[in-house]
Motif scaffolding. Sequence first.
Motif, PDB file in Angstrom:
ATOM      1  N   LEU A  10       0.828  -1.203   0.000  1.00  0.00           N
ATOM      2  CA  LEU A  10       0.000   0.000   0.000  1.00  0.00           C
ATOM      3  C   LEU A  10       0.860   1.250   0.000  1.00  0.00           C
ATOM      4  O   LEU A  10       0.541   2.245  -0.659  1.00  0.00           O
ATOM      5  N   ALA A  11       1.967   1.220   0.744  1.00  0.00           N
ATOM      6  CA  ALA A  11       2.860   2.379   0.783  1.00  0.00           C
ATOM      7  C   ALA A  11       3.460   2.642  -0.581  1.00  0.00           C
ATOM      8  O   ALA A  11       3.602   3.785  -1.018  1.00  0.00           O
ATOM      9  N   THR A  12       3.837   1.556  -1.284  1.00  0.00           N
ATOM     10  CA  THR A  12       4.392   1.733  -2.616  1.00  0.00           C
ATOM     11  C   THR A  12       3.361   2.338  -3.560  1.00  0.00           C
ATOM     12  O   THR A  12       3.663   3.225  -4.362  1.00  0.00           O
ATOM     13  N   ALA A  13       2.118   1.856  -3.461  1.00  0.00           N
ATOM     14  CA  ALA A  13       1.056   2.425  -4.288  1.00  0.00           C
ATOM     15  C   ALA A  13       0.840   3.893  -3.960  1.00  0.00           C
ATOM     16  O   ALA A  13       0.613   4.723  -4.842  1.00  0.00           O
ATOM     17  N   ALA A  14       0.924   4.232  -2.674  1.00  0.00           N
ATOM     18  CA  ALA A  14       0.767   5.627  -2.267  1.00  0.00           C
ATOM     19  C   ALA A  14       1.873   6.485  -2.837  1.00  0.00           C
ATOM     20  O   ALA A  14       1.652   7.621  -3.244  1.00  0.00           O
ATOM     21  N   TRP A  15       3.084   5.942  -2.883  1.00  0.00           N
ATOM     22  CA  TRP A  15       4.186   6.702  -3.487  1.00  0.00           C
ATOM     23  C   TRP A  15       3.871   7.028  -4.944  1.00  0.00           C
ATOM     24  O   TRP A  15       4.036   8.148  -5.412  1.00  0.00           O
ATOM     25  N   ALA A  16       3.421   5.998  -5.649  1.00  0.00           N
ATOM     26  CA  ALA A  16       3.147   6.210  -7.072  1.00  0.00           C
ATOM     27  C   ALA A  16       2.054   7.250  -7.289  1.00  0.00           C
ATOM     28  O   ALA A  16       2.098   8.045  -8.229  1.00  0.00           O
ATOM     29  N   ALA A  17       1.076   7.274  -6.371  1.00  0.00           N
ATOM     30  CA  ALA A  17      -0.031   8.216  -6.522  1.00  0.00           C
ATOM     31  C   ALA A  17       0.332   9.614  -6.068  1.00  0.00           C
ATOM     32  O   ALA A  17      -0.100  10.601  -6.654  1.00  0.00           O
ATOM     33  N   GLY A  18       1.142   9.701  -5.016  1.00  0.00           N
ATOM     34  CA  GLY A  18       1.360  11.005  -4.410  1.00  0.00           C
ATOM     35  C   GLY A  18       2.752  11.553  -4.483  1.00  0.00           C
ATOM     36  O   GLY A  18       3.013  12.643  -3.996  1.00  0.00           O
ATOM     37  N   GLY A  19       3.704  10.782  -5.061  1.00  0.00           N
ATOM     38  CA  GLY A  19       5.050  11.313  -5.222  1.00  0.00           C
ATOM     39  C   GLY A  19       5.877  11.271  -3.968  1.00  0.00           C
ATOM     40  O   GLY A  19       6.820  12.023  -3.821  1.00  0.00           O
ATOM     41  N   TRP A  20       5.571  10.361  -3.014  1.00  0.00           N
ATOM     42  CA  TRP A  20       6.400  10.256  -1.825  1.00  0.00           C
ATOM     43  C   TRP A  20       7.745   9.660  -2.193  1.00  0.00           C
ATOM     44  O   TRP A  20       7.912   9.004  -3.198  1.00  0.00           O
ATOM     45  N   THR A  33       6.408  14.714   1.530  1.00  0.00           N
ATOM     46  CA  THR A  33       6.534  16.137   1.267  1.00  0.00           C
ATOM     47  C   THR A  33       5.408  16.912   1.900  1.00  0.00           C
ATOM     48  O   THR A  33       4.299  16.419   2.065  1.00  0.00           O
ATOM     49  N   ALA A  34       5.707  18.132   2.250  1.00  0.00           N
ATOM     50  CA  ALA A  34       4.737  18.970   2.940  1.00  0.00           C
ATOM     51  C   ALA A  34       3.734  19.554   1.964  1.00  0.00           C
ATOM     52  O   ALA A  34       4.046  19.779   0.802  1.00  0.00           O
ATOM     53  N   PRO A  35       2.499  19.808   2.431  1.00  0.00           N
ATOM     54  CA  PRO A  35       1.557  20.543   1.594  1.00  0.00           C
ATOM     55  C   PRO A  35       2.007  21.987   1.441  1.00  0.00           C
ATOM     56  O   PRO A  35       2.960  22.424   2.076  1.00  0.00           O
ATOM     57  N   ALA A  36       1.303  22.735   0.595  1.00  0.00           N
ATOM     58  CA  ALA A  36       1.711  24.114   0.325  1.00  0.00           C
ATOM     59  C   ALA A  36       1.767  24.942   1.608  1.00  0.00           C
ATOM     60  O   ALA A  36       2.631  25.780   1.775  1.00  0.00           O
ATOM     61  N   THR A  37       0.834  24.705   2.534  1.00  0.00           N
ATOM     62  CA  THR A  37       0.863  25.380   3.824  1.00  0.00           C
ATOM     63  C   THR A  37       0.933  24.308   4.904  1.00  0.00           C
ATOM     64  O   THR A  37      -0.101  23.864   5.409  1.00  0.00           O
ATOM     65  N   GLN A 131      11.226  17.173  -5.691  1.00  0.00           N
ATOM     66  CA  GLN A 131      12.614  17.591  -5.856  1.00  0.00           C
ATOM     67  C   GLN A 131      13.596  16.807  -4.989  1.00  0.00           C
ATOM     68  O   GLN A 131      14.798  17.057  -5.044  1.00  0.00           O
ATOM     69  N   ARG A 132      13.102  15.867  -4.216  1.00  0.00           N
ATOM     70  CA  ARG A 132      13.966  15.214  -3.237  1.00  0.00           C
ATOM     71  C   ARG A 132      15.100  14.421  -3.887  1.00  0.00           C
ATOM     72  O   ARG A 132      16.247  14.478  -3.436  1.00  0.00           O
ATOM     73  N   TYR A 133      14.815  13.688  -4.936  1.00  0.00           N
ATOM     74  CA  TYR A 133      15.865  12.908  -5.588  1.00  0.00           C
ATOM     75  C   TYR A 133      16.846  13.806  -6.327  1.00  0.00           C
ATOM     76  O   TYR A 133      18.034  13.487  -6.443  1.00  0.00           O
ATOM     77  N   ALA A 134      16.378  14.918  -6.818  1.00  0.00           N
ATOM     78  CA  ALA A 134      17.274  15.876  -7.469  1.00  0.00           C
ATOM     79  C   ALA A 134      18.168  16.576  -6.458  1.00  0.00           C
ATOM     80  O   ALA A 134      19.343  16.834  -6.717  1.00  0.00           O
ATOM     81  N   GLU A 135      17.623  16.885  -5.280  1.00  0.00           N
ATOM     82  CA  GLU A 135      18.374  17.653  -4.285  1.00  0.00           C
ATOM     83  C   GLU A 135      19.239  16.786  -3.379  1.00  0.00           C
ATOM     84  O   GLU A 135      20.233  17.283  -2.837  1.00  0.00           O
ATOM     85  N   PHE A 136      18.888  15.515  -3.208  1.00  0.00           N
ATOM     86  CA  PHE A 136      19.548  14.716  -2.180  1.00  0.00           C
ATOM     87  C   PHE A 136      20.586  13.729  -2.710  1.00  0.00           C
ATOM     88  O   PHE A 136      21.430  13.278  -1.947  1.00  0.00           O
ATOM     89  N   TYR A 153      18.745   7.656 -14.082  1.00  0.00           N
ATOM     90  CA  TYR A 153      18.402   8.371 -12.842  1.00  0.00           C
ATOM     91  C   TYR A 153      17.730   9.706 -13.163  1.00  0.00           C
ATOM     92  O   TYR A 153      16.717  10.072 -12.548  1.00  0.00           O
ATOM     93  N   LEU A 154      18.270  10.441 -14.104  1.00  0.00           N
ATOM     94  CA  LEU A 154      17.690  11.732 -14.466  1.00  0.00           C
ATOM     95  C   LEU A 154      16.277  11.566 -15.010  1.00  0.00           C
ATOM     96  O   LEU A 154      15.390  12.381 -14.739  1.00  0.00           O
ATOM     97  N   ARG A 155      16.041  10.502 -15.747  1.00  0.00           N
ATOM     98  CA  ARG A 155      14.734  10.287 -16.361  1.00  0.00           C
ATOM     99  C   ARG A 155      13.691   9.835 -15.345  1.00  0.00           C
ATOM    100  O   ARG A 155      12.566  10.331 -15.335  1.00  0.00           O
ATOM    101  N   HIS A 156      14.074   8.921 -14.451  1.00  0.00           N
ATOM    102  CA  HIS A 156      13.081   8.257 -13.605  1.00  0.00           C
ATOM    103  C   HIS A 156      13.062   8.747 -12.150  1.00  0.00           C
ATOM    104  O   HIS A 156      12.059   8.560 -11.468  1.00  0.00           O
ATOM    105  N   GLU A 157      14.131   9.340 -11.678  1.00  0.00           N
ATOM    106  CA  GLU A 157      14.173   9.784 -10.283  1.00  0.00           C
ATOM    107  C   GLU A 157      14.150  11.302 -10.128  1.00  0.00           C
ATOM    108  O   GLU A 157      13.376  11.839  -9.348  1.00  0.00           O
TER     109      GLU A 157
END
Length: 331
Positions: A10-20, A33-37, A131-136, A153-157
């Motif tokens: 379920l966590a993996t599915a959530a990642w795919a849906a929400g970009g975790w 990731t945090a919401p806008a506020t 941006q986490r994979y790009a920044e980290f 990596y650039l294409r998929h992460e």
Amino acid sequence: MPCLSRRQLLATAAWAAGGWGLGSGLAGTASATAPATPMAPQVDIGELVRLGPVPSNTVTPRPVDVWVPPGLAASAEPAVLLFMHDGQMLFDARTTWNRQAWNAHRAVWALMQKRLIPPTLIVGVHNVEGQRYAEFFPQKALALATEAERLEYLRHESRGRTLADAYLRHLVDDIKPLIEARWPVRRGPRSAYTAGASMGGLISLYAMCEHPEVFGGAAGLSTHWVGRGPHRGLEGVRNEELPRALSMYLQRHLPPPGRHRLWLDRGDDALDSLYDHGLQAAAAVLRERGYRPDQATTRVFPGTGHNESAWAARLDTALAFMMADSSPAQG
């Protein structure tokens, strides 16, 4: 292929849906990731001050939560800075996506009371969605990977971007001066440290290597040596090329021993089971470079996985090791 629990699927599915990013099982607690506020966390010890979003010319501005220990204003001793990544997951489980948190303030306060570390400000830098994979992921290490793996990596992460150097400049050039102008903090060697988990462990290690004059130590818990995101599945995340590139980077850029302290660890459950070769390679580089066991350590915590509860349980041990040279007893 290891069997995944229903929660991990379920966590993996959530990642795919929400970009975790990475975290519990295959989907990332630390990287949520945090919401806008974002909802402001609360602490039961000391004070939590939200800054920002902190302006930047290099990366997307994001909130920074600063934990101030009790009595800092009246203390004769200036504080050291502990930069922690994925700041929205550090303090208050009521405000995190998975209802887990590092409780970093409790670990630091307990160590302060035992005088194992000096007064310490926790600087919790939020990540930014997408941006986490790009920044980290360490930028100079990615450049050492094969062209095929780098493009993959650039294409998929990382969505075509490499922002780790820019992210570190944001810490050093934007956030650190802001903290120094507001609170009594120590200057010079052993005045700042950095810690994180998973991809946050990688950027902590990279920060110490790229800015050794700023960061006196780094702690990487469940360091994500394999680099790839969990949308690939457990076997798709497994690879040898990115750990090899990271090992090459360390051979070339690890600071000389003597002025820095380094903690690297892993569990052995689910995602953490993929880190054995990467951690062993890092340990070999540390030995080759002359780091003594009291200067750098690699640890394995059997029966633990990839989540904030596991990291919270050993954070005090990691910090006590990393910050030992900054303790009051050390002067």
